[in-house]
Write a protein that holds these residues in place. Structure first.
Motif, PDB file in Angstrom:
ATOM      1  N   GLN A 192       0.831  -1.208   0.000  1.00 46.71           N
ATOM      2  CA  GLN A 192       0.000   0.000   0.000  1.00 46.71           C
ATOM      3  C   GLN A 192       0.863   1.254   0.000  1.00 46.71           C
ATOM      4  OE1 GLN A 192      -2.192  -0.883   3.557  1.00 46.71           O
ATOM      5  NE2 GLN A 192      -3.939  -1.761   2.456  1.00 46.71           N
ATOM      6  N   ARG A 193       1.966   1.216   0.685  1.00 45.56           N
ATOM      7  CA  ARG A 193       2.877   2.363   0.727  1.00 45.56           C
ATOM      8  C   ARG A 193       3.404   2.674  -0.680  1.00 45.56           C
ATOM      9  NH1 ARG A 193       4.660   6.974   3.358  1.00 45.56           N
ATOM     10  NH2 ARG A 193       6.920   7.003   3.651  1.00 45.56           N
ATOM     11  N   ARG A 194       3.749   1.625  -1.431  1.00 44.85           N
ATOM     12  CA  ARG A 194       4.235   1.836  -2.794  1.00 44.85           C
ATOM     13  C   ARG A 194       3.120   2.337  -3.714  1.00 44.85           C
ATOM     14  NH1 ARG A 194       7.148  -2.958  -1.814  1.00 44.85           N
ATOM     15  NH2 ARG A 194       5.472  -4.186  -2.759  1.00 44.85           N
ATOM     16  N   THR A 195       1.943   1.741  -3.600  1.00 47.71           N
ATOM     17  CA  THR A 195       0.846   2.065  -4.514  1.00 47.71           C
ATOM     18  C   THR A 195       0.264   3.449  -4.249  1.00 47.71           C
ATOM     19  OG1 THR A 195       0.294  -0.283  -4.652  1.00 47.71           O
ATOM     20  CG2 THR A 195      -1.392   1.293  -5.386  1.00 47.71           C
ATOM     21  N   ILE A 196       0.024   3.764  -2.964  1.00 51.86           N
ATOM     22  CA  ILE A 196      -0.665   5.021  -2.612  1.00 51.86           C
ATOM     23  C   ILE A 196       0.313   6.184  -2.503  1.00 51.86           C
ATOM     24  CG2 ILE A 196      -2.094   6.160  -0.856  1.00 51.86           C
ATOM     25  CD1 ILE A 196      -3.188   3.353  -0.165  1.00 51.86           C
ATOM     26  N   ASP A 197       1.428   5.970  -1.809  1.00 48.44           N
ATOM     27  CA  ASP A 197       2.362   7.070  -1.549  1.00 48.44           C
ATOM     28  C   ASP A 197       3.536   7.094  -2.523  1.00 48.44           C
ATOM     29  OD1 ASP A 197       0.753   7.631   0.625  1.00 48.44           O
ATOM     30  OD2 ASP A 197       2.010   6.512   2.044  1.00 48.44           O
ATOM     31  N   ASN A 198       3.639   6.053  -3.342  1.00 38.75           N
ATOM     32  CA  ASN A 198       4.746   5.947  -4.301  1.00 38.75           C
ATOM     33  C   ASN A 198       6.099   6.026  -3.591  1.00 38.75           C
ATOM     34  OD1 ASN A 198       5.804   5.557  -6.881  1.00 38.75           O
ATOM     35  ND2 ASN A 198       6.006   7.765  -7.248  1.00 38.75           N
ATOM     36  N   LYS A 199       6.179   5.397  -2.428  1.00 37.33           N
ATOM     37  CA  LYS A 199       7.426   5.369  -1.665  1.00 37.33           C
ATOM     38  C   LYS A 199       7.749   3.927  -1.286  1.00 37.33           C
ATOM     39  CE  LYS A 199       7.275  10.070   0.150  1.00 37.33           C
ATOM     40  NZ  LYS A 199       7.359  10.940   1.338  1.00 37.33           N
ATOM     41  N   LYS A 200       9.044   3.641  -1.241  1.00 35.64           N
ATOM     42  CA  LYS A 200       9.491   2.268  -1.015  1.00 35.64           C
ATOM     43  C   LYS A 200       9.623   1.944   0.467  1.00 35.64           C
ATOM     44  CE  LYS A 200      13.326  -0.831  -2.206  1.00 35.64           C
ATOM     45  NZ  LYS A 200      14.625  -0.956  -2.930  1.00 35.64           N
ATOM     46  N   HIS A 201      10.040   2.924   1.256  1.00 35.32           N
ATOM     47  CA  HIS A 201      10.371   2.655   2.653  1.00 35.32           C
ATOM     48  C   HIS A 201       9.281   3.164   3.593  1.00 35.32           C
ATOM     49  CE1 HIS A 201      14.302   1.406   1.328  1.00 35.32           C
ATOM     50  NE2 HIS A 201      14.512   2.583   0.747  1.00 35.32           N
ATOM     51  N   PRO A 202       9.251   2.656   4.834  1.00 30.28           N
ATOM     52  CA  PRO A 202       8.278   3.140   5.821  1.00 30.28           C
ATOM     53  C   PRO A 202       8.552   4.607   6.176  1.00 30.28           C
ATOM     54  CG  PRO A 202       9.347   1.111   6.548  1.00 30.28           C
ATOM     55  CD  PRO A 202      10.116   1.599   5.379  1.00 30.28           C
ATOM     56  N   PRO A 203       7.581   5.307   6.788  1.00 31.78           N
ATOM     57  CA  PRO A 203       7.845   6.644   7.326  1.00 31.78           C
ATOM     58  C   PRO A 203       9.015   6.601   8.311  1.00 31.78           C
ATOM     59  CG  PRO A 203       5.496   6.179   7.339  1.00 31.78           C
ATOM     60  CD  PRO A 203       6.175   4.888   6.969  1.00 31.78           C
ATOM     61  N   PHE A 204       9.699   7.726   8.470  1.00 37.56           N
ATOM     62  CA  PHE A 204      10.971   7.765   9.196  1.00 37.56           C
ATOM     63  C   PHE A 204      10.860   7.155  10.594  1.00 37.56           C
ATOM     64  CE2 PHE A 204      13.748   9.860  12.287  1.00 37.56           C
ATOM     65  CZ  PHE A 204      14.989   9.497  11.780  1.00 37.56           C
ATOM     66  N   TRP A 205       9.917   7.642  11.411  1.00 38.91           N
ATOM     67  CA  TRP A 205       9.858   7.176  12.796  1.00 38.91           C
ATOM     68  C   TRP A 205       9.469   5.699  12.872  1.00 38.91           C
ATOM     69  CZ3 TRP A 205      12.410   9.656  16.223  1.00 38.91           C
ATOM     70  CH2 TRP A 205      12.558  11.042  16.124  1.00 38.91           C
ATOM     71  N   ASN A 206       8.572   5.276  12.003  1.00 36.31           N
ATOM     72  CA  ASN A 206       8.219   3.861  11.970  1.00 36.31           C
ATOM     73  C   ASN A 206       9.418   3.013  11.568  1.00 36.31           C
ATOM     74  OD1 ASN A 206       5.103   4.823  10.419  1.00 36.31           O
ATOM     75  ND2 ASN A 206       5.567   4.655  12.589  1.00 36.31           N
ATOM     76  N   ARG A 207      10.158   3.519  10.610  1.00 31.92           N
ATOM     77  CA  ARG A 207      11.338   2.790  10.153  1.00 31.92           C
ATOM     78  C   ARG A 207      12.376   2.675  11.259  1.00 31.92           C
ATOM     79  NH1 ARG A 207      14.858   4.344   4.688  1.00 31.92           N
ATOM     80  NH2 ARG A 207      16.037   2.370   4.581  1.00 31.92           N
ATOM     81  N   LEU A 208      12.582   3.776  11.983  1.00 34.10           N
ATOM     82  CA  LEU A 208      13.557   3.768  13.075  1.00 34.10           C
ATOM     83  C   LEU A 208      13.160   2.759  14.146  1.00 34.10           C
ATOM     84  CD1 LEU A 208      16.074   5.043  14.388  1.00 34.10           C
ATOM     85  CD2 LEU A 208      14.545   6.733  15.456  1.00 34.10           C
ATOM     86  N   ILE A 209      11.875   2.731  14.508  1.00 30.37           N
ATOM     87  CA  ILE A 209      11.413   1.797  15.543  1.00 30.37           C
ATOM     88  C   ILE A 209      11.524   0.356  15.053  1.00 30.37           C
ATOM     89  CG2 ILE A 209       9.410   1.053  16.884  1.00 30.37           C
ATOM     90  CD1 ILE A 209       8.532   4.008  16.924  1.00 30.37           C
ATOM     91  N   LEU A 210      11.193   0.135  13.790  1.00 31.35           N
ATOM     92  CA  LEU A 210      11.313  -1.211  13.230  1.00 31.35           C
ATOM     93  C   LEU A 210      12.764  -1.697  13.277  1.00 31.35           C
ATOM     94  CD1 LEU A 210       8.913  -0.900  10.171  1.00 31.35           C
ATOM     95  CD2 LEU A 210       8.745  -2.651  11.957  1.00 31.35           C
ATOM     96  N   VAL A 211      13.685  -0.815  12.895  1.00 27.17           N
ATOM     97  CA  VAL A 211      15.102  -1.198  12.885  1.00 27.17           C
ATOM     98  C   VAL A 211      15.596  -1.459  14.307  1.00 27.17           C
ATOM     99  CG1 VAL A 211      17.441  -0.373  12.413  1.00 27.17           C
ATOM    100  CG2 VAL A 211      15.628  -0.024  10.716  1.00 27.17           C
ATOM    101  N   LEU A 212      15.313  -0.532  15.224  1.00 31.88           N
ATOM    102  CA  LEU A 212      15.793  -0.688  16.600  1.00 31.88           C
ATOM    103  C   LEU A 212      15.196  -1.924  17.272  1.00 31.88           C
ATOM    104  CD1 LEU A 212      15.754   3.023  17.880  1.00 31.88           C
ATOM    105  CD2 LEU A 212      17.734   1.640  17.205  1.00 31.88           C
ATOM    106  N   SER A 213      13.902  -2.156  17.048  1.00 31.89           N
ATOM    107  CA  SER A 213      13.272  -3.321  17.683  1.00 31.89           C
ATOM    108  C   SER A 213      13.787  -4.622  17.073  1.00 31.89           C
ATOM    109  CB  SER A 213      11.747  -3.241  17.581  1.00 31.89           C
ATOM    110  OG  SER A 213      11.312  -3.179  16.245  1.00 31.89           O
ATOM    111  N   ALA A 214      14.054  -4.623  15.754  1.00 26.93           N
ATOM    112  CA  ALA A 214      14.603  -5.832  15.122  1.00 26.93           C
ATOM    113  C   ALA A 214      15.986  -6.149  15.664  1.00 26.93           C
ATOM    114  CB  ALA A 214      14.653  -5.651  13.606  1.00 26.93           C
ATOM    115  N   MET A 215      16.818  -5.123  15.811  1.00 25.81           N
ATOM    116  CA  MET A 215      18.154  -5.360  16.359  1.00 25.81           C
ATOM    117  C   MET A 215      18.081  -5.777  17.829  1.00 25.81           C
ATOM    118  SD  MET A 215      20.034  -5.061  13.749  1.00 25.81           S
ATOM    119  CE  MET A 215      18.607  -5.589  12.759  1.00 25.81           C
TER     120      MET A 215
END
Length: 490
Positions: A192-215
């Motif tokens: 949905q992010r690619r189709t609606i927002d034409n963006k590949k990556h998550p929003p910045f804060w969501n991306r940061l939390i995803l990365v930190l929680s994964a690590m």
């Protein structure tokens, strides 16, 4: 590490190489399952590219193993009966270790090939239970003595409760995020992010939390699952080259003195509570010399304490003791620890004394239950490389096949944060849990909370694998152990 093979006969050296290779192979395949789960959401949501995710996951696993201690490692080891731990040098004990590893590797590799998030913890514990029960039957002992069933029950409960908690907590966390952040981009899937927002990556804060929680998941995974390989390697080293590893060769004079002092304080604690412990420990019976064929018996406690004190009096390094005496000291220390565990289970000590007993147990075993740095590094490396090789199959299952719709960023965050919390709590109590189960259950919980629906076929397959893991790994290890004992007549 480099003098590990010095002075060893060829057959013994080959046996050592084979055993170490099996342990590292188990941890390598563990990387397919458990560590791949740790990076599944961050890769699927495009928060990190796969090569970076697995690279940093490997580093976090290494740090987790390095800083996590050995509590979980020896919680797994102590599923074996105390008599096996006291006599690791004999061939039957080594056959047990080989059978455990072979059974765990076969089941883990098979479930990975099918892309099923299976539990390496369940596999290993089931294999240990299998050889423990068969060993009791082969030696005409009651099955109740074949395994430390009290420890098995504690571990079993942790393995059952942790995924249920993951399912509920992750679902509730997602509902809270949906209520607090209505209409937020975190509730979109990568598609949905690619189709609606034409963006590949998550929003910045969501991306940061995803990365930190994964690590963070990778870190707590290393500090929990990584320790299982450490415990197995130490069983191998103590069994094959006891002269070098039966007690910590790097123990300082201070650590040895703490061990000595622990026996002194243990005797004082028991004496203070002689009214309730005398019958169990024979405290008022004069200590008698211990037999050559030492067996752990609570009523030998005064004699065992006296033997440790005589052996360690004035000792500043364990290499000052002959190898045979080092072996005796290790047996005595493990026996005192096992008896102290049983004393704690009687429930007759005041709370303050029970707390002191737990602290004394840690001092008693500090130089007998240890791991060299190279062992920790080897296990961490095997986990990391396994992640890099086999992550793709499990990532697809976790990201796309558990739910009928793709996973949103909020679902990934909820599942990962829940996994970090659940595994972190288990580490505090030195209980092994399954990263696979906690994270997969968390994803399923968020799918239900998001009303996305579950892929019944995938969920059934995962549940079936979880249900079959215990009995199949038990049967595999029991069969391999029986065949080895009969073939080698040990």
């Amino acid at each position: 590490m480099f003098d590990l093979f010095s002075g060893l006969p060829l057959a013994v050296g080959f046996s050592l190489v084979l055993a170490l290779a099996l342990v590292l192979a188990f941890e390598f395949i563990n990387g397919f399952h458990d560590t791949a789960n740790a990076v599944a959401t961050v890769i699927y949501t495009k928060a990190m590219p796969p090569h970076l995710a697995v690279f940093f996951s490997g580093i976090c696993n290494f740090l987790g193993v390095l800083l996590g201690g050995v509590g979980v490692a020896y919680a797994i080891v102590h599923l074996l009966p105390i008599d096996v731990l006291l006599n690791l040098e004999n061939g039957r004990s080594l056959a047990m270790v080989y059978s455990i590893l072979a059974a765990a590797i076969v089941w883990n590799l098979g479930t990975w090939y099918l892309g099923i998030p299976s539990s390496s913890s369940h596999t290993l514990i089931g294999a240990i239970l299998g050889v423990g029960v068969v060993n009791a039957l082969l030696t005409d002992l009651p099955v109740s003595t074949g395994v430390n069933w009290g420890k098995a029950l504690d571990i079993g409960l942790s393995l059952i409760i942790s995924p249920l908690a993951g399912f509920v907590i992750a679902g509730l966390m997602l509902l809270a995020l949906k209520k607090l952040f209505v209409g937020s981009k975190m509730h979109k899937t990568p598609e949905q992010r690619r189709t609606i927002d034409n963006k590949k990556h998550p929003p910045f804060w969501n991306r940061l939390i995803l990365v930190l929680s994964a690590m963070s998941v990778s870190f707590v995974h290393g500090s929990n699952d990584g320790q299982k390989g450490i415990g197995l390697i130490m069983l191998v080293l103590i069994g094959i080259v006891p002269a070098k590893f039966i007690l910590d060769p790097g123990a300082t004079p201070y650590q040895i003195q703490r061990t000595y002092d622990a026996t002194v304080h243990l005797h004082s604690l028991y004496t203070r509570n002689a009214d309730v412990l005398d019958e169990f420990l024979a405290l008022r019976t004069p200590p008698a010399p211990l037999a050559q064929d030492f067996r752990c018996n609570p009523r030998n406690t005064p004699s065992t304490i006296q033997a440790v004190r005589l052996s360690l009096d004035g000792i500043h390094a364990y290499n000052e003791l002959p190898p045979a005496v080092r072996g005796q000291v290790r047996r005595y220390l493990l026996c005192l620890d096992d008896t102290a565990r049983r004393v704690a289970g009687l429930g007759v000590l005041p709370a303050a004394e029970a707390a002191d007993l737990q602290r004394l147990r840690r001092d008693l075993t500090a130089t007998a239950e240890y791991a060299p740095l190279w062992v920790i590094a080897a296990v961490a490396l095997a986990l990391g490389v396994g992640t890099m090789v086999g992550w793709r199959r499990v990532v697809v299952t976790v990201g796309e096949k558990i739910g009928k719709q793709g996973m949103t960023y909020a679902q990934g965050m909820s599942a990962q944060i829940t996994a970090v919390a659940a595994i972190g709590v288990a580490n505090l109590f030195s209980l092994p849990v399954s990263t696979t189960q906690v994270l997969s259950s968390g994803v399923a919980g968020t799918m239900v909370a998001n009303r996305s629906g579950l892929h019944n076929g995938t969920v059934r397959t995962i549940l079936l694998a979880w249900l079959l893991t215990f009995p199949i790994s038990m049967l595999l290890s029991a069969g391999l152990f029986s065949l080895t004992v009969m073939a080698l007549k040990i």
